[in-house]
Design a protein around this motif. Sequence first.
Motif, PDB file in Angstrom:
ATOM      1  N   PRO A  45       4.965   0.108  -0.245  1.00  0.00           N
ATOM      2  CA  PRO A  45       4.496   0.011   1.142  1.00  0.00           C
ATOM      3  C   PRO A  45       3.414   1.048   1.453  1.00  0.00           C
ATOM      4  CG  PRO A  45       6.893   0.203   1.037  1.00  0.00           C
ATOM      5  CD  PRO A  45       6.377   0.500  -0.328  1.00  0.00           C
ATOM      6  N   HIS A  46       2.471   0.632   2.292  1.00  0.00           N
ATOM      7  CA  HIS A  46       1.420   1.577   2.668  1.00  0.00           C
ATOM      8  C   HIS A  46       1.940   2.512   3.754  1.00  0.00           C
ATOM      9  CE1 HIS A  46      -2.359   3.427   2.592  1.00  0.00           C
ATOM     10  NE2 HIS A  46      -2.933   2.470   1.890  1.00  0.00           N
ATOM     11  N   LEU A  47       1.924   3.811   3.449  1.00  0.00           N
ATOM     12  CA  LEU A  47       2.501   4.811   4.349  1.00  0.00           C
ATOM     13  C   LEU A  47       1.486   5.313   5.370  1.00  0.00           C
ATOM     14  CD1 LEU A  47       4.530   6.707   1.600  1.00  0.00           C
ATOM     15  CD2 LEU A  47       5.334   4.868   3.098  1.00  0.00           C
ATOM     16  N   LYS A  48       0.275   4.718   5.367  1.00  0.00           N
ATOM     17  CA  LYS A  48      -0.687   5.030   6.422  1.00  0.00           C
ATOM     18  C   LYS A  48      -0.181   4.570   7.781  1.00  0.00           C
ATOM     19  CE  LYS A  48      -4.494   2.307   6.357  1.00  0.00           C
ATOM     20  NZ  LYS A  48      -4.589   1.311   7.431  1.00  0.00           N
ATOM     21  N   THR A  49       0.777   3.643   7.800  1.00  0.00           N
ATOM     22  CA  THR A  49       1.332   3.162   9.072  1.00  0.00           C
ATOM     23  C   THR A  49       2.306   4.184   9.646  1.00  0.00           C
ATOM     24  OG1 THR A  49       1.167   0.888   8.280  1.00  0.00           O
ATOM     25  CG2 THR A  49       2.578   1.268  10.187  1.00  0.00           C
ATOM     26  N   THR A  50       3.340   4.514   8.862  1.00  0.00           N
ATOM     27  CA  THR A  50       4.419   5.345   9.410  1.00  0.00           C
ATOM     28  C   THR A  50       4.091   6.832   9.364  1.00  0.00           C
ATOM     29  OG1 THR A  50       5.474   5.505   7.253  1.00  0.00           O
ATOM     30  CG2 THR A  50       6.166   3.698   8.683  1.00  0.00           C
ATOM     31  N   LEU A 182      -8.820 -10.315   5.613  1.00  0.00           N
ATOM     32  CA  LEU A 182      -8.053 -11.553   5.784  1.00  0.00           C
ATOM     33  C   LEU A 182      -6.724 -11.334   6.508  1.00  0.00           C
ATOM     34  CD1 LEU A 182      -8.619 -13.108   2.241  1.00  0.00           C
ATOM     35  CD2 LEU A 182     -10.003 -13.342   4.317  1.00  0.00           C
ATOM     36  N   GLN A 183      -6.349 -10.072   6.728  1.00  0.00           N
ATOM     37  CA  GLN A 183      -5.003  -9.799   7.265  1.00  0.00           C
ATOM     38  C   GLN A 183      -4.786 -10.489   8.614  1.00  0.00           C
ATOM     39  OE1 GLN A 183      -2.822  -8.536   5.361  1.00  0.00           O
ATOM     40  NE2 GLN A 183      -4.286  -7.919   3.809  1.00  0.00           N
ATOM     41  N   HIS A 184      -5.826 -10.528   9.425  1.00  0.00           N
ATOM     42  CA  HIS A 184      -5.663 -11.047  10.793  1.00  0.00           C
ATOM     43  C   HIS A 184      -6.302 -12.413  10.995  1.00  0.00           C
ATOM     44  CE1 HIS A 184      -4.787  -6.764  11.203  1.00  0.00           C
ATOM     45  NE2 HIS A 184      -4.009  -7.131  12.199  1.00  0.00           N
ATOM     46  N   GLY A 223      -1.498  -6.886   2.355  1.00  0.00           N
ATOM     47  CA  GLY A 223      -1.026  -6.238   3.569  1.00  0.00           C
ATOM     48  C   GLY A 223      -0.017  -7.150   4.256  1.00  0.00           C
ATOM     49  N   THR A 224       0.333  -6.795   5.466  1.00  0.00           N
ATOM     50  CA  THR A 224       1.349  -7.542   6.215  1.00  0.00           C
ATOM     51  C   THR A 224       0.971  -9.023   6.368  1.00  0.00           C
ATOM     52  OG1 THR A 224       2.031  -5.557   7.370  1.00  0.00           O
ATOM     53  CG2 THR A 224       2.497  -7.649   8.478  1.00  0.00           C
ATOM     54  N   GLY A 225      -0.320  -9.290   6.556  1.00  0.00           N
ATOM     55  CA  GLY A 225      -0.745 -10.667   6.792  1.00  0.00           C
ATOM     56  C   GLY A 225      -0.844 -11.518   5.541  1.00  0.00           C
ATOM     57  N   VAL A 239       2.516  -5.211  -4.258  1.00  0.00           N
ATOM     58  CA  VAL A 239       1.933  -5.442  -2.930  1.00  0.00           C
ATOM     59  C   VAL A 239       2.112  -4.208  -2.049  1.00  0.00           C
ATOM     60  CG1 VAL A 239       2.063  -7.961  -2.936  1.00  0.00           C
ATOM     61  CG2 VAL A 239       4.062  -6.626  -2.251  1.00  0.00           C
ATOM     62  N   GLN A 240       1.211  -4.075  -1.076  1.00  0.00           N
ATOM     63  CA  GLN A 240       1.080  -2.823  -0.307  1.00  0.00           C
ATOM     64  C   GLN A 240       1.192  -2.978   1.213  1.00  0.00           C
ATOM     65  OE1 GLN A 240      -2.892  -1.353  -1.099  1.00  0.00           O
ATOM     66  NE2 GLN A 240      -2.602  -1.227  -3.304  1.00  0.00           N
ATOM     67  N   PRO A 241       2.069  -3.801   1.746  1.00  0.00           N
ATOM     68  CA  PRO A 241       2.075  -3.979   3.204  1.00  0.00           C
ATOM     69  C   PRO A 241       2.545  -2.720   3.939  1.00  0.00           C
ATOM     70  CG  PRO A 241       3.982  -5.058   2.256  1.00  0.00           C
ATOM     71  CD  PRO A 241       3.163  -4.563   1.100  1.00  0.00           C
ATOM     72  N   GLY A 242       2.040  -2.504   5.146  1.00  0.00           N
ATOM     73  CA  GLY A 242       2.418  -1.322   5.924  1.00  0.00           C
ATOM     74  C   GLY A 242       2.919  -1.643   7.319  1.00  0.00           C
ATOM     75  N   SER A 243       2.138  -2.424   8.050  1.00  0.00           N
ATOM     76  CA  SER A 243       2.394  -2.596   9.491  1.00  0.00           C
ATOM     77  C   SER A 243       3.669  -3.367   9.814  1.00  0.00           C
ATOM     78  CB  SER A 243       1.208  -3.317  10.137  1.00  0.00           C
ATOM     79  OG  SER A 243       0.024  -2.571   9.988  1.00  0.00           O
ATOM     80  N   PHE A 244       4.165  -4.151   8.853  1.00  0.00           N
ATOM     81  CA  PHE A 244       5.333  -5.015   9.100  1.00  0.00           C
ATOM     82  C   PHE A 244       6.514  -4.246   9.687  1.00  0.00           C
ATOM     83  CE2 PHE A 244       6.212  -2.990   5.143  1.00  0.00           C
ATOM     84  CZ  PHE A 244       7.588  -2.817   5.151  1.00  0.00           C
TER      85      PHE A 244
HETATM   86  N1  PLP Z   1      -3.575  -1.576   1.414  1.00  0.00           N
HETATM   87  C1  PLP Z   1      -4.716  -0.989   1.801  1.00  0.00           C
HETATM   88  C2  PLP Z   1      -5.671  -0.532   0.766  1.00  0.00           C
HETATM   89  C3  PLP Z   1      -4.998  -0.818   3.165  1.00  0.00           C
HETATM   90  O1  PLP Z   1      -6.144  -0.230   3.542  1.00  0.00           O
HETATM   91  C4  PLP Z   1      -4.034  -1.248   4.129  1.00  0.00           C
HETATM   92  C5  PLP Z   1      -4.309  -1.137   5.561  1.00  0.00           C
HETATM   93  O2  PLP Z   1      -5.387  -0.945   6.020  1.00  0.00           O
HETATM   94  C6  PLP Z   1      -2.840  -1.817   3.674  1.00  0.00           C
HETATM   95  C7  PLP Z   1      -2.649  -1.982   2.304  1.00  0.00           C
HETATM   96  C8  PLP Z   1      -1.711  -2.198   4.599  1.00  0.00           C
HETATM   97  O3  PLP Z   1      -2.013  -3.170   5.491  1.00  0.00           O
HETATM   98  P1  PLP Z   1      -1.149  -3.515   6.770  1.00  0.00           P
HETATM   99  O4  PLP Z   1      -0.839  -2.284   7.533  1.00  0.00           O
HETATM  100  O5  PLP Z   1      -2.065  -4.384   7.498  1.00  0.00           O
HETATM  101  O6  PLP Z   1       0.087  -4.171   6.290  1.00  0.00           O
END
Ligand code: PLP
Length: 368
Positions: A45-50, A182-184, A223-225, A239-244
């Motif tokens: 998971p992408h930790l840029k969200t949390t 493409l996420q949105h 990503g989430t989408g 896979v790297q989803p974050g926002s979900f």
């Molecule tokens: N992977 C990369 C490289 C990203 O830049 C991002 C978000 O910008 C994500 C994954 C996660 O996407 P999301 O938060 O839309 O699920």
Amino acid sequence: MYSPKVGDRLESLDTPSMVVDLDIMEENIRKLMNLLKPHGVNIRPHLKTTKSPILAKKLIAAGAKGGCVAKLSEAEVIAAEGVDDLLITCEIIGPAKVARLVELFRKYPKIRTVVDSEVGGTAINEALAASGIEEPIQTLIDLDVGLERTGIAPESALALAQHISTLKHLKLIGVQGYEGHLQHVHGREEREKECRASMAILTGTANMLREKGFNIQVVTTGGTGTAEFCATTPGITEVQPGSFIFMDSDYRNAVGTFFSHSLTILSTAISKSGSERRVTIDAGLKSLTTDSGFAEPLDMPGVTYEPMGDEHGWLSWEEGGTDLPIGARVHMIPSHIDPTVNLHDFYYAYRKGVIEEIWPVATRGKVQ
Ligand code: PLP
Ligand code: MN
């Protein structure tokens, strides 16, 4: 002194406060794992969200393999808290960053990096050569699959791989290709169609590199989408989803309600200045971001929000006057979750109205 504690009721929180409904968040995590795990991909998971090592650990406990971070400075904080299987998804460019990467890698040899230029790879190699560290750093080629943000063009990937193979301190393990544009995309069919086309570029490039003798083990994206489509594409390994985990209104408008809003910004109606159809709340630009449209009040159909400067916002009733009293509390749904989280110091996580956990936004402001 004001110091909210575990066991306090939500009503005792001052506002604006960032609050998380734990039942909904846990359900989002369960749904993601159930959706993706059967396809055999790693979930990173992408930790840029949390922006939180505590949440990273919860995701790992639920089945994730490590995490992604956008920035080196996020990796520094999260690795120090014990989550050190991290892929830094942005290029490491410039002597200050390269030097920090070397020091991070010395302590945490599982750190992975991406490269999309020869000059970028060479700089990391030279710094590692000078460091005395023997082990090479696990490196992925960042590929442009249509986003045009970072990533080398597919036709140049072979030359970059050949260059990396000459760099003793970089070990090429895979390819990253993030289809952020493409996420949105609204409409599942259209999003899937475009995602499959991007995945064909990514897996095609990975296969081409394998044919040329490169050991490409990791193919990471999504990503989430799009994660569902990526995970069901043969050849994608991660896979790297974050926002979900929290969701936001921009994502809900695009992908629907499979994941639910677990995070809101709790605010207070503080004034009825001006119009009888409006109430002013205490959440403005410093509490809710606006790059993806304005936030929405939760469960208040016919009521819209707009920011009224740094500290205030208007709730406006489409028809008639409002009977919302001064002092009423309103949960606001962020329009874009990642930069909204970055505006707050703490999460107050609650279940059935009672605060159960308090988590610092540990990598808040870690933009380097
Ligand atoms: N992977 C990369 C490289 C990203 O830049 C991002 C978000 O910008 C994500 C994954 C996660 O996407 P999301 O938060 O839309 O699920
Ligand atoms: Mn985002």
